[in-house]
Design a protein around this motif. Sequence first.
Motif, PDB file in Angstrom:
ATOM      1  N   LEU A 239      30.242 105.054  72.859  1.00 37.08           N
ATOM      2  CA  LEU A 239      30.989 103.536  71.883  1.00 37.08           C
ATOM      3  C   LEU A 239      31.624 104.347  70.690  1.00 37.08           C
ATOM      4  O   LEU A 239      32.107 105.880  70.842  1.00 37.08           O
ATOM      5  N   ASP A 240      32.281 103.406  70.091  1.00 35.58           N
ATOM      6  CA  ASP A 240      33.175 104.226  69.217  1.00 35.58           C
ATOM      7  C   ASP A 240      32.206 105.117  68.117  1.00 35.58           C
ATOM      8  O   ASP A 240      33.133 105.440  67.109  1.00 35.58           O
ATOM      9  N   SER A 241      31.207 105.178  67.807  1.00 35.81           N
ATOM     10  CA  SER A 241      30.528 105.206  66.435  1.00 35.81           C
ATOM     11  C   SER A 241      29.212 106.059  66.763  1.00 35.81           C
ATOM     12  O   SER A 241      28.515 105.145  67.399  1.00 35.81           O
ATOM     13  N   THR A 244      27.031 102.875  65.586  1.00 35.34           N
ATOM     14  CA  THR A 244      26.592 101.638  66.342  1.00 35.34           C
ATOM     15  C   THR A 244      25.749 102.209  67.334  1.00 35.34           C
ATOM     16  O   THR A 244      25.094 101.120  68.165  1.00 35.34           O
ATOM     17  N   GLY A 264      26.672 109.371  70.441  1.00 34.05           N
ATOM     18  CA  GLY A 264      27.903 107.408  70.862  1.00 34.05           C
ATOM     19  C   GLY A 264      27.716 107.409  71.978  1.00 34.05           C
ATOM     20  O   GLY A 264      28.039 106.978  72.474  1.00 34.05           O
ATOM     21  N   SER A 290      32.869  98.110  70.212  1.00 34.24           N
ATOM     22  CA  SER A 290      32.572  99.003  70.272  1.00 34.24           C
ATOM     23  C   SER A 290      32.594 100.071  71.704  1.00 34.24           C
ATOM     24  O   SER A 290      32.770 100.935  71.349  1.00 34.24           O
ATOM     25  N   GLN A 292      33.717 102.106  74.350  1.00 36.24           N
ATOM     26  CA  GLN A 292      34.418 102.809  74.761  1.00 36.24           C
ATOM     27  C   GLN A 292      34.995 102.953  76.421  1.00 36.24           C
ATOM     28  O   GLN A 292      35.635 103.294  76.887  1.00 36.24           O
TER      29      GLN A 292
END
Length: 311
Positions: A239-241, A244, A264, A290, A292
């Motif tokens: 995920l992007d962070s 999240t 992440g 979110s 990736q």
Amino acid sequence: MSEHTSVAVRDLEKSYGNKTVLDGLCLSIRRGSRTVVLGPNGAGKSTLLEIVATLRSPGSGTVVVEGQDVVAHTRQARQLIGLAPQSNALDPLASPQEVLDFQGAVLGLHARAARRRSSELLDLFGLGEHRRTRIAKLSGGTRRKVDLAVALVNAPSLVILDEPTTGLDPLARMDLWEELKRLNANGEASTLLISTQDLHEAEVLASDIVVLREGNVAAHDSPDVLKSLVGERTLTLALDSPGTARALVGASRAGFRAEPGDPGTVRLALPRDPAVLRSALEDIGSVAASVQQMRLADPSLDDVFASLAAA
């Protein structure tokens, strides 16, 4: 012995001096299968295959191949078995045609029948252009095809292969794998019994897998069933962070687990329960923007081997 059984092994024991190699082993090999035998060194793979092939006598127990006891009716059993050993024993100065003709004569075929069978096998393996070429001048993959052709001269019900692709380059290995599957599918080699140390080879070839450990059967089933017993299909999301990822793990109804060492990333063991799976997909959908990367991974035969053979 069932009509669907090619090889029945019962209470098989074999020792060398004080070392027990096979310890009351019982096994049924399904007719028409491509059965691959796996196990660590010393588990008894080679001894098992040698006894089934009538090359070695058991200490006790029985082995029956297509209705013939390999000890009580050795000659009849041998007529039902084709063997492709690990080490190539072909005369390097002979041609494929000569090798096959000679094998036919050894098996008691009349000269005309032996030549007819040789021609059939040369055509079957696409060896026609090499029929008069010396074995020494053939590639490793082509020599291995001649080995297989020799094993099929007597149209055996069971073909035993020990490390069938050892020493071959990757393309030759893939070609031989396809050849073996084709032979099995069209009935030329109705049952294959294969010993290999190569787990990728087992993955490609096997319809059934036997795992040996300490002279006995640790597991015997299809590759998919064995993999389901020792591992789980997993979905990993990057995920992007980290925030999240933490939120998904905390809110999920499907039991996500954080991937160790990567804040992440989250990991889900895909559930078998359809209702739980639907919940998992809804949870993933809530963070779809979110995501990736995602990776779906199945358990492998490495997992099977590590869990069952080396336990």
